[in-house]
Design an enzyme around this catalytic site. Structure first.
Site, PDB file in Angstrom:
ATOM      1  N   HIS B  52      -4.545  -2.007   6.345  1.00  0.00           N
ATOM      2  CA  HIS B  52      -5.778  -2.268   7.087  1.00  0.00           C
ATOM      3  C   HIS B  52      -5.674  -1.742   8.523  1.00  0.00           C
ATOM      4  O   HIS B  52      -6.594  -1.100   9.030  1.00  0.00           O
ATOM      5  CB  HIS B  52      -6.031  -3.772   7.095  1.00  0.00           C
ATOM      6  CG  HIS B  52      -7.260  -4.175   7.850  1.00  0.00           C
ATOM      7  ND1 HIS B  52      -8.513  -4.056   7.314  1.00  0.00           N
ATOM      8  CD2 HIS B  52      -7.425  -4.677   9.097  1.00  0.00           C
ATOM      9  CE1 HIS B  52      -9.400  -4.469   8.212  1.00  0.00           C
ATOM     10  NE2 HIS B  52      -8.770  -4.855   9.301  1.00  0.00           N
ATOM     11  N   GLU B  74      -6.854   0.092   0.785  1.00  0.00           N
ATOM     12  CA  GLU B  74      -7.208  -1.270   1.153  1.00  0.00           C
ATOM     13  C   GLU B  74      -8.071  -1.923   0.082  1.00  0.00           C
ATOM     14  O   GLU B  74      -7.903  -3.099  -0.239  1.00  0.00           O
ATOM     15  CB  GLU B  74      -7.942  -1.251   2.502  1.00  0.00           C
ATOM     16  CG  GLU B  74      -8.165  -2.625   3.059  1.00  0.00           C
ATOM     17  CD  GLU B  74      -9.040  -2.601   4.291  1.00  0.00           C
ATOM     18  OE1 GLU B  74      -8.728  -1.859   5.222  1.00  0.00           O
ATOM     19  OE2 GLU B  74     -10.056  -3.319   4.296  1.00  0.00           O
ATOM     20  N   ASN B 441      23.773  10.438  -8.718  1.00  0.00           N
ATOM     21  CA  ASN B 441      24.795  10.386  -9.752  1.00  0.00           C
ATOM     22  C   ASN B 441      24.974   8.966 -10.261  1.00  0.00           C
ATOM     23  O   ASN B 441      25.100   8.744 -11.456  1.00  0.00           O
ATOM     24  CB  ASN B 441      26.129  10.881  -9.196  1.00  0.00           C
ATOM     25  CG  ASN B 441      26.260  12.380  -9.326  1.00  0.00           C
ATOM     26  OD1 ASN B 441      25.503  12.998 -10.073  1.00  0.00           O
ATOM     27  ND2 ASN B 441      27.195  12.959  -8.609  1.00  0.00           N
TER      28      ASN B 441
END
Lengths: 118, 709
Positions: B52, B74, B441
């Site tokens: 917001h 929003e 990995n």
């Protein structure tokens, strides 16, 4: 010099707004949430409060009610984004005098403030 | 093309700082939100607030695309907040995609240039998620309703139906000295938040007298049943001039009419003000005014000083922004001072030894001590100035691990500690890629799929830990997983198959040595090449990158228990502690970070394995490298009976360097050899010693590799 208390959690918005207001002859204090605003209101006794709605710790709506408890004559203008119609309405009912919509247009802020504090 | 944002460089700086904080909040909280089983309302609020605030701020600076995207976010977050949508990983994916887009949009500000990012796709996704939720025609829709109805409404009759009670009040009004007035207001067209505006107007006029009736009523206004007209019946002491005065201060009122209330109206109908033909005109005017304004703004922007184009000024930072180059050159200068400090002490020593100290030389001594102290402090401070918390680097990992594990179908609990640990910024830049590789990995090969884990009797969710900590003069970063571990036998087989070692060699390797084979170029034990790792490029690059900055890697792994990588890093790149040794009267520096111990031994303790000189230290065979042979190319190994061995260790491999004598331990400033000399085998750089002589810095990793081959 009329005193305005600027309440917003976004430092950017405060910075921008404070600049506009000081340039136009207002003395500006800042608070970064509702709680902070209530405390500063008692200390500073501003002529007008510009109050954001969505804030951490204490939101704008609660802060309006709290400030009105301290000072029923408090002049509070809500700063709202589109889509917060219901909240703004509640704030007006709780005693806020008016509202402005973000993004702010400088003339609108100034004319609104002028209406209340001259 | 520039963005033409409406903000000063200082404002943008604050904007960018805050934006970064909000991005971080979004990133962390979204991961938490997805992980937590129960709906966490506070967390949700925090996420909503971040998006917001971003929306408000970006709209204010005129970054329309960012405002557009955050508005879409929003809307969806609002649905989540109201529990009209539930948190799914698909939805979190979409939110992360938004976040990625937001970062691109932020970079637009940094570069002052619009990127080629298309928002259509992501906005579409947000839209369809939002629309799928119940109650989707909420007030979040941007278009105000009145423009559709205004035409009709102006023709409709506005009635003021009074109840008997109200008529009573009205009849008694004149006795109380109050005059009734009908006020009709027409609001501006296409007004945003019309209902609230109507309500505020009603409240303001209410203060001028006694509001008997309004249409729409206060209740209707609250329910948003509004048009662009407001009719009120007010009883008041003053005359209509007072009302005009109040109305003139109110915003957004296009037209109004005030009439004393009369019988005609009592019948229940008020004359309606028409939105005069001017409607069209007014709109046109309005448009014109607006576009006029815009032109003005654009003009003003074009006139704005070109300084705004200076990207550097705009980039975000918490404090003062200093160019890295400046820091580098400061570090260099301090390096020179450090050399002179050492030199000064040496000169002072000579002075004391050879001359009688008088007042003047004692003064010089004291001053030298002071300069030395200040230099040390300066060195520490500048090093500190170059330090950044590893947090800056670590921050992006949780998201990365989440995405990777999702792609690989793994369940991973990723924990980071020690983010506040500080490292030289150039080191942080260098270790980013190696760390990403190791984490990949771990997720891809280390941690098993959930079902396999359960079958092995392990918890379903794999643990992956990334830890940074301080250890003496080093920073240690460890990456630890509780996955399948590295099987030395598999590594050996792969190494033999790829022709990197012979079968004979493979048999002789200890487990630890075998595991270390993964650092050799071209070795990958994974059967299948995945999207992200297992291509056989990588581990050697990881090690090389780390060694390049004087760091070292160590692996500890056990089958089915997991793997731990330990990366040891110096605090800084420019100044290191070194062991000075002499060979043929020349001094060489060996980085202390790789020195394990120094041994003094007899020539006859040397043994031979395959013609290779070795010594046995505490039962362990240690290959010897004679630096004299390497650097001086001199083969005459004089038998002096005694010899000094410096044991160096890199990534678990140990070698003994034979030197003539040990000189001492000292802080040295690393200088490159310069382009005209180029790469020299076994030498990584040079430094200047206290006596002004140059010492070469021994490249330990190179020597160990040589000894191994």
């Amino acid at each position: 010099m009329p005193k305005v208390l600027l309440v917003d959690d976004a430092a950017f918005m405060r910075m921008r707004c404070a600049k506009l207001l000081t340039e136009n002859g207002y003395s500006v204090d800042e608070a970064e949430n509702g709680q902070d605003a209530v405390e500063k209101y008692q200390k500073i006794k501003p002529d007008l409060v510009l109050m954001d709605i969505t804030m951490p710790v204490m939101d704008g709506l609660t802060a309006v009610a709290e400030i009105k408890k301290i000072d029923p004559e408090a002049k509070i203008v809500m700063c709202s984004a589109l889509g917060q119609q219901n909240t703004v309405m509640s704030a007006i009912k709780a005693g806020a005098k008016d509202f402005i919509i973000k993004p702010y247009q400088p003339e609108k802020i100034l004319s609104t403030i002028k209406r209340f504090v001259g | 093309m520039g963005l033409n944002l409406d903000a000063s460089p200082e404002e943008l700086k604050v904007f960018l700082e805050e934006a970064d904080e909000h991005f971080q909040t979004l990133e962390e909280d979204l991961i938490r939100l997805e992980k937590e089983e129960e709906f966490n309302e506070d967390l949700m609020q925090e996420i909503f607030r971040a998006s917001h605030t971003l929306k408000g701020s970006s709209a204010t600076i005129g970054h329309n695309r960012m405002a557009q995207l955050t508005h879409g976010m929003e809307n969806v977050l609002d649905k989540l907040r109201k529990k009209q949508l539930t948190v799914t990983s698909d939805l979190v994916d979409i939110m992360f995609e938004c976040l990625d887009c937001l970062k691109v949009l932020r970079d637009e500000i940094l570069n002052d240039e619009e990127s080629d990012l298309e928002l259509g796709d992501i906005l579409g996704k947000l839209g369809s998620v939002h629309d799928a939720a119940p109650g989707s025609d909420s007030p979040t829709t941007t278009q105000p309703a009145p423009d559709k109805t205004s035409g009709k409404q102006t023709e409709a009759k506005i009635s003021i139906d009074l109840s008997w009670e109200e008529r009573d009040t009205l009849a008694n009004a004149s006795e109380r000295g109050l005059k009734p007035y009908v006020i009709q207001l027409l609001f501006d067209v296409e007004l945003e938040m019309l209902a609230v505006r109507t309500f505020v107007t009603l409240m303001a006029l209410n203060e001028t007298g006694e509001m008997l009736k309004s249409n729409p009523s206060a209740d209707e206004i609250e329910r948003e049943q509004v048009t662009d007209t407001l009719v009120m019946l007010i009883l008041m002491k003053d005359d209509e001039a007072k009302i005009r005065e109040v109305i003139s201060t109110l915003p957004n009122i296009a037209q109004y009419e005030i009439q004393p209330f009369n019988d005609n109206v009592t019948q229940g109908e008020a004359p309606v003000i028409q939105r005069v033909e001017k409607v069209g005109e007014a709109e046109a005017e309005c448009d014109e005014a607006e576009s006029g304004d815009r032109n003005k703004i654009n003009e003003a922007k074009n006139k704005a000083p070109t300084a705004a184009k200076n990207n550097n000024a705009k980039k975000a930072n918490r404090t003062v922004r200093v160019d890295v180059e400046l820091l580098d050159s400061l570090m260099n200068l301090v390096g020179e001072l450090v050399i002179d400090r050492t030199r000064l002490f040496q000169i002072l020593g000579n002075l004391e030894a050879n001359y009688e100290m008088d007042e003047v030389s004692q003064d010089l001594g004291r001053t030298s001590v002071h300069i030395a102290r200040v230099t040390t402090q300066l060195q520490e401070q500048i090093m500190k100035a170059r330090m950044l918390p590893v947090e800056n680097l670590f921050n992006k990992f949780p998201r990365m691990v989440r995405d990777l594990s999702q792609k690989a179908g793994k369940e991973v609990d990723f924990v980071m500690t020690g983010q506040e640990t500080e490292l030289d910024r150039s080191i942080i830049e260098e270790i980013g890629d190696p760390l990403i590789h190791l984490l990949r990995n771990a997720v891809d090969h280390g941690i098993e799929p959930p079902d396999q884990r359960v079958a092995k009797g392990k918890p379903r969710i794999g643990q992956l830990k990334l830890q940074a900590s301080h250890e003496e003069n080093h920073i240690i970063i460890t990456i630890k997983d509780d996955g399948r571990g590295i099987d030395p036998e598999v590594v050996k087989k792969s190494g033999v198959k790829k022709g990197m070692i012979t079968e004979e060699q493979a048999k002789r390797l200890t487990d630890k040595e075998a595991i270390n084979l993964i650092f050799m170029s071209g070795l990958s034990t994974v059967a299948k090449v995945s999207d992200v790792s297992g291509r056989g490029v990588g581990m050697d690059v990881v090690r090389n990158n780390i060694e390049k900055i004087n760091g070292a890697t160590e692996i500890d792994s056990a089958v089915d228990k997991g793997t731990e990588f330990k990366i040891k890093l110096p605090l800084t790149l420019a100044i290191i502690r070194a062991l000075l040794v002499s060979i043929d009267k020349s001094v060489y520096a060996i980085p202390l970070s790789s020195v394990t111990e120094t041994i003094r031994m007899q020539q006859d303790q040397i043994e031979y394995v395959n013609n290779q000189e070795v010594i046995v230290v505490r039962g362990k065979v240690l290959p010897l490298v004679r630096l004299k042979k390497v650097f001086r190319n001199s083969y005459d190994i004089e038998d002096r009976g005694k010899l000094f061995v410096v044991v160096v260790n890199l990534a678990g491999q140990q070698v003994g360097l034979v030197v003539d004598s040990l000189v001492g331990e000292q802080e040295i400033v690393i200088k490159t050899l310069g382009k005209y000399i180029g790469d020299v085998q076994g030498i990584s750089g040079a430094t200047i010693l206290g006596d002004g002589n140059v010492a070469l810095i021994v490249d330990v990793s190179n020597l160990i590799k040589k000894a191994a081959s």
